[in-house]
Design a protein around this motif. Structure first.
Motif, PDB file in Angstrom:
ATOM      1  N   PHE A  29       0.785  -1.156   0.070  1.00  0.00           N
ATOM      2  CA  PHE A  29       0.009   0.042  -0.019  1.00  0.00           C
ATOM      3  C   PHE A  29       0.851   1.274  -0.054  1.00  0.00           C
ATOM      4  O   PHE A  29       1.796   1.123   0.692  1.00  0.00           O
ATOM      5  CB  PHE A  29      -0.702  -0.075   1.312  1.00  0.00           C
ATOM      6  CG  PHE A  29      -2.037   0.951   1.438  1.00  0.00           C
ATOM      7  CD1 PHE A  29      -2.997   0.600   0.524  1.00  0.00           C
ATOM      8  CD2 PHE A  29      -2.041   2.158   2.092  1.00  0.00           C
ATOM      9  CE1 PHE A  29      -4.322   1.632   0.602  1.00  0.00           C
ATOM     10  CE2 PHE A  29      -3.195   2.991   2.041  1.00  0.00           C
ATOM     11  CZ  PHE A  29      -4.092   2.692   1.221  1.00  0.00           C
ATOM     12  N   ILE A  30       0.489   2.366  -0.592  1.00  0.00           N
ATOM     13  CA  ILE A  30       0.932   3.585  -0.647  1.00  0.00           C
ATOM     14  C   ILE A  30      -0.001   4.620   0.017  1.00  0.00           C
ATOM     15  O   ILE A  30      -0.965   4.867  -0.650  1.00  0.00           O
ATOM     16  CB  ILE A  30       1.766   4.059  -1.911  1.00  0.00           C
ATOM     17  CG1 ILE A  30       2.399   3.397  -2.614  1.00  0.00           C
ATOM     18  CG2 ILE A  30       2.305   5.458  -1.799  1.00  0.00           C
ATOM     19  CD1 ILE A  30       2.823   3.600  -3.994  1.00  0.00           C
ATOM     20  N   LYS A  31       0.469   5.016   1.320  1.00  0.00           N
ATOM     21  CA  LYS A  31      -0.397   6.094   2.017  1.00  0.00           C
ATOM     22  C   LYS A  31      -0.039   7.281   1.383  1.00  0.00           C
ATOM     23  O   LYS A  31       0.972   7.664   1.410  1.00  0.00           O
ATOM     24  CB  LYS A  31      -0.440   5.919   3.480  1.00  0.00           C
ATOM     25  CG  LYS A  31      -1.443   6.668   4.219  1.00  0.00           C
ATOM     26  CD  LYS A  31      -1.172   6.530   5.830  1.00  0.00           C
ATOM     27  CE  LYS A  31      -1.956   7.575   6.433  1.00  0.00           C
ATOM     28  NZ  LYS A  31      -1.652   7.360   7.996  1.00  0.00           N
ATOM     29  N   LEU A  41       4.281  10.707   1.733  1.00  0.00           N
ATOM     30  CA  LEU A  41       3.878   9.317   1.179  1.00  0.00           C
ATOM     31  C   LEU A  41       4.456   8.410   2.178  1.00  0.00           C
ATOM     32  O   LEU A  41       5.466   8.741   2.852  1.00  0.00           O
ATOM     33  CB  LEU A  41       4.725   9.158  -0.181  1.00  0.00           C
ATOM     34  CG  LEU A  41       4.259  10.028  -1.243  1.00  0.00           C
ATOM     35  CD1 LEU A  41       5.212   9.596  -2.455  1.00  0.00           C
ATOM     36  CD2 LEU A  41       2.726   9.914  -1.618  1.00  0.00           C
ATOM     37  N   GLN A  42       3.712   7.520   2.656  1.00  0.00           N
ATOM     38  CA  GLN A  42       4.345   6.149   3.278  1.00  0.00           C
ATOM     39  C   GLN A  42       4.034   5.103   2.333  1.00  0.00           C
ATOM     40  O   GLN A  42       3.015   4.369   2.091  1.00  0.00           O
ATOM     41  CB  GLN A  42       3.273   5.993   4.615  1.00  0.00           C
ATOM     42  CG  GLN A  42       3.530   7.268   5.645  1.00  0.00           C
ATOM     43  CD  GLN A  42       2.836   6.903   6.908  1.00  0.00           C
ATOM     44  OE1 GLN A  42       2.087   6.059   6.971  1.00  0.00           O
ATOM     45  NE2 GLN A  42       2.834   7.777   7.779  1.00  0.00           N
ATOM     46  N   TYR A  43       5.221   4.464   2.205  1.00  0.00           N
ATOM     47  CA  TYR A  43       5.230   3.268   1.440  1.00  0.00           C
ATOM     48  C   TYR A  43       5.082   2.023   2.434  1.00  0.00           C
ATOM     49  O   TYR A  43       6.108   1.705   3.425  1.00  0.00           O
ATOM     50  CB  TYR A  43       6.476   2.944   0.684  1.00  0.00           C
ATOM     51  CG  TYR A  43       6.492   4.042  -0.436  1.00  0.00           C
ATOM     52  CD1 TYR A  43       6.066   3.669  -1.778  1.00  0.00           C
ATOM     53  CD2 TYR A  43       7.000   5.375  -0.257  1.00  0.00           C
ATOM     54  CE1 TYR A  43       6.171   4.605  -2.826  1.00  0.00           C
ATOM     55  CE2 TYR A  43       7.002   6.162  -1.311  1.00  0.00           C
ATOM     56  CZ  TYR A  43       6.828   5.945  -2.572  1.00  0.00           C
ATOM     57  OH  TYR A  43       6.718   6.637  -3.485  1.00  0.00           O
ATOM     58  N   MET A  44       4.315   1.022   2.369  1.00  0.00           N
ATOM     59  CA  MET A  44       3.904   0.137   3.467  1.00  0.00           C
ATOM     60  C   MET A  44       4.280  -1.051   2.569  1.00  0.00           C
ATOM     61  O   MET A  44       3.790  -1.777   1.633  1.00  0.00           O
ATOM     62  CB  MET A  44       2.389  -0.131   3.833  1.00  0.00           C
ATOM     63  CG  MET A  44       1.991   1.091   4.582  1.00  0.00           C
ATOM     64  SD  MET A  44       0.278   1.023   5.313  1.00  0.00           S
ATOM     65  CE  MET A  44       0.561   2.671   5.968  1.00  0.00           C
ATOM     66  N   GLU A  55       9.002   6.170   4.809  1.00  0.00           N
ATOM     67  CA  GLU A  55       8.188   7.765   4.595  1.00  0.00           C
ATOM     68  C   GLU A  55       9.143   8.542   4.020  1.00  0.00           C
ATOM     69  O   GLU A  55      10.129   8.607   4.047  1.00  0.00           O
ATOM     70  CB  GLU A  55       7.658   8.017   6.159  1.00  0.00           C
ATOM     71  CG  GLU A  55       6.971   7.388   7.004  1.00  0.00           C
ATOM     72  CD  GLU A  55       6.392   8.002   8.032  1.00  0.00           C
ATOM     73  OE1 GLU A  55       6.926   9.044   8.443  1.00  0.00           O
ATOM     74  OE2 GLU A  55       5.878   7.285   9.056  1.00  0.00           O
ATOM     75  N   THR A  56       8.285   9.358   3.278  1.00  0.00           N
ATOM     76  CA  THR A  56       9.175  10.474   2.545  1.00  0.00           C
ATOM     77  C   THR A  56       8.132  11.595   2.338  1.00  0.00           C
ATOM     78  O   THR A  56       6.888  11.499   2.202  1.00  0.00           O
ATOM     79  CB  THR A  56       9.602   9.963   1.055  1.00  0.00           C
ATOM     80  OG1 THR A  56      10.672  10.868   0.534  1.00  0.00           O
ATOM     81  CG2 THR A  56       8.486   9.496   0.303  1.00  0.00           C
ATOM     82  N   ASP A  57       8.578  12.895   2.147  1.00  0.00           N
ATOM     83  CA  ASP A  57       7.784  14.124   1.980  1.00  0.00           C
ATOM     84  C   ASP A  57       8.320  14.677   0.507  1.00  0.00           C
ATOM     85  O   ASP A  57       9.652  15.025   0.308  1.00  0.00           O
ATOM     86  CB  ASP A  57       8.130  15.370   2.930  1.00  0.00           C
ATOM     87  CG  ASP A  57       7.494  14.698   4.346  1.00  0.00           C
ATOM     88  OD1 ASP A  57       6.842  13.588   4.403  1.00  0.00           O
ATOM     89  OD2 ASP A  57       7.774  15.308   5.377  1.00  0.00           O
ATOM     90  N   LEU A  58       7.287  15.032  -0.212  1.00  0.00           N
ATOM     91  CA  LEU A  58       7.812  15.733  -1.421  1.00  0.00           C
ATOM     92  C   LEU A  58       7.115  17.280  -1.527  1.00  0.00           C
ATOM     93  O   LEU A  58       5.952  17.471  -1.150  1.00  0.00           O
ATOM     94  CB  LEU A  58       7.055  14.902  -2.728  1.00  0.00           C
ATOM     95  CG  LEU A  58       7.269  13.442  -2.544  1.00  0.00           C
ATOM     96  CD1 LEU A  58       6.482  12.911  -3.678  1.00  0.00           C
ATOM     97  CD2 LEU A  58       8.698  12.845  -2.578  1.00  0.00           C
ATOM     98  N   PRO A  59       8.030  17.866  -1.996  1.00  0.00           N
ATOM     99  CA  PRO A  59       7.343  19.332  -2.176  1.00  0.00           C
ATOM    100  C   PRO A  59       6.082  19.319  -3.288  1.00  0.00           C
ATOM    101  O   PRO A  59       6.125  18.681  -4.362  1.00  0.00           O
ATOM    102  CB  PRO A  59       8.448  20.027  -2.886  1.00  0.00           C
ATOM    103  CG  PRO A  59       9.456  19.119  -3.293  1.00  0.00           C
ATOM    104  CD  PRO A  59       9.354  17.819  -2.675  1.00  0.00           C
ATOM    105  N   GLU A  60       5.248  20.132  -3.060  1.00  0.00           N
ATOM    106  CA  GLU A  60       3.907  20.336  -3.772  1.00  0.00           C
ATOM    107  C   GLU A  60       4.569  20.699  -5.380  1.00  0.00           C
ATOM    108  O   GLU A  60       5.297  21.442  -5.239  1.00  0.00           O
ATOM    109  CB  GLU A  60       3.026  21.060  -3.395  1.00  0.00           C
ATOM    110  CG  GLU A  60       2.167  20.595  -2.395  1.00  0.00           C
ATOM    111  CD  GLU A  60       1.035  21.729  -1.919  1.00  0.00           C
ATOM    112  OE1 GLU A  60       0.902  22.738  -2.654  1.00  0.00           O
ATOM    113  OE2 GLU A  60       0.186  21.344  -0.884  1.00  0.00           O
TER     114      GLU A  60
END
Length: 455
Positions: A29-31, A41-44, A55-60
């Motif tokens: 799952f990708i939350k 994003l959370q890659y499960m 977990e990772t954060d992407l700029p808009e």
């Protein structure tokens, strides 16, 4: 303005994910969520029942390397995220070769397509060389419509999301709600839910088998399957007036009781299918024209099958038991998951027969141990808790994953990933090398539920 990760960041992330793949993890799952100018994003990832989260954060408005280079099964999940949030996933594995062959379009509507989808084929000598698949015809925005709605309204929408797996999706949602609110479902209600769940599997698999008979041109067998569907409807009408079993599920149990005597009558009707299905399965096994044609199409190698779910995986010998994920009491029943040695159109179809017979066996066993008792925790179970949870449950075609967030009686977020979300990204590779007239048969053998995938 688009902002992207630099090359070093992208390589580090992909290297980390590749490490998980080497350790035997698979993407479940990708939350996703958007907060303060970033898409989070959370890659499960799952291995042997254990979930690891990256977990990772992407700029808009940024670009990010696609996970499909490591986990191809993430393609549809990324597509949904990119359609919801301002972020773009970039893959470097796309082929840009010039096509010198014949181009052909099929769909989005055709008698041998169960749901609308558009295929663009590049052919060489009537054999598929490349495939481009366009989806989106079944999109209704169900997940967005659920946000801010009360639990009963969401349940009603989810049960209608798919004509074949709506009951299982609604049940998975209720399992999430009940887990967050710590609601204990009475034993009889859980047994009844199990019977209803297997009946929904039975119905879905009968329709899959019916579609395959049409692709093969077996009109007599198609008529036999239609009679079995009528038998199912007769049995279902003893429980509810809706063959899709909508409106029975409620938080904490069921809305209507079904007595043991009625369940016995339901079971007697359903067990009439066993002889017909066994005879048809054996006849197909002994018909050379059927076995030769089907075994030569829709082949999936074991490495690819290991990334998939449902019959596509089990036909390759992988012993995936999605029922053991369920909160339903499958552990009190005796069963063996059917598998095969090579995943192709024939072995997957034979597993449809076996899966139907398995559902009938599980229904029979559950009726035998059914007892009297309450069918609901209380008239109005307490739904006042806040929280979120990821639930994994079985559906007719493989593993179903649903992520639910609640604020008391309101749903604040919901994401659904059905078996087709995982299996669909492999379809173009499976179709490559297939003769054009075998395409409907291969697609039918893969059990793709586009309605629940696109939502």
């Amino acid at each position: 303005m688009k902002r992207s990760w630099n090359e070093k960041q992208g390589r580090a992330f992909m290297g980390k994910m590749f490490g998980y793949k080497l350790m035997g993890y698979r993407l479940v799952f990708i939350k996703s969520a958007c907060d303060d100018g970033y898409v989070k994003l959370q890659y499960m990832l799952e291995k042997d029942g254990y979930i690891e989260t990256v977990e990772t954060d992407l700029p808009e408005n940024g670009t990010f390397p696609s996970i499909t280079g490591v986990f191809p099964e993430g393609a549809q999940m990324e597509r949904e995220i990119a359609g919801t949030y301002p972020v773009m996933f970039v893959s470097h594995n796309k082929e840009h070769e010039k096509n010198d062959g014949l181009s052909f379009e099929w769909g989005p509507f055709h008698p041998l397509l169960q749901e609308p989808v558009l295929f663009r084929f590049s052919l060489k000598d009537d054999v598929i060389d490349k495939v481009c698949i366009e989806t989106g015809y079944n999109y209704r925005g169900i997940e967005r419509l659920c946000i801010g709605e009360k639990i009963p309204n969401v349940l009603d929408m989810l049960e209608r999301i798919s004509s074949v797996n709506g009951f299982s999706i609604g049940l998975a949602f209720l399992h999430a709600v009940e887990a967050i609110n710590e609601i204990a479902v009475p034993p009889k209600a859980n047994l009844l839910r199990l019977i209803l769940n297997e009946m929904s599997f039975l119905r879905a698999n009968l329709y899959s088998l019916s579609h395959i008979t049409k692709c093969l041109g077996l009109l007599s067998d198609s008529s036999e399957i239609f009679k079995l569907i009528s038998l199912y409807n007769e049995a279902a009408l003893l429980i509810t007036n809706d063959p899709q079993l909508k409106g029975i599920l409620v938080p904490g149990g069921l809305s209507i009781d079904t007595g043991i005597e009625t369940l016995v009558r339901v079971n007697v009707i359903l067990q009439e299918m066993v002889g017909v299905l066994s005879a048809m399965r054996d006849r197909w096994n002994n018909t050379q024209s059927i076995t030769e044609r089907m075994k030569a199409t829709g082949k999936i190698d074991k490495n690819t099958a290991a990334r998939m779910t449902g019959r596509a995986a089990r036909a390759a010998g992988l012993r995936e038991d999605v029922r053991k994920l369920s909160r339903l009491p499958y552990h009190v029943l005796s069963y063996k998951i059917p598998t095969a040695g090579e995943s192709n159109s024939f072995t997957r179809t034979m597993l449809i027969f076996e899966d139907i017979l398995l559902s009938l066996s599980l229904i029979d066993q559950t009726v035998e141990i059914m007892h009297e008792g309450d069918i609901r925790t209380s008239d109005r179970p307490r739904l006042k808790s806040n929280g979120e949870i990821l639930v994994r449950e079985p559906e007719a075609f493989g593993e179903l994953v649903i992520h639910v967030s609640l604020d008391e009686e309101l749903v604040t977020n919901i994401k659904i990933r059905n078996s087709s979300t995982i299996n669909f990204p492999f379809l173009d590779g499976i179709l490559k090398g297939t003769e054009l007239n075998d395409v409907p048969l291969v697609i039918a053998s893969l059990d793709l539920d586009f309605s629940a995938m696109e939502k």
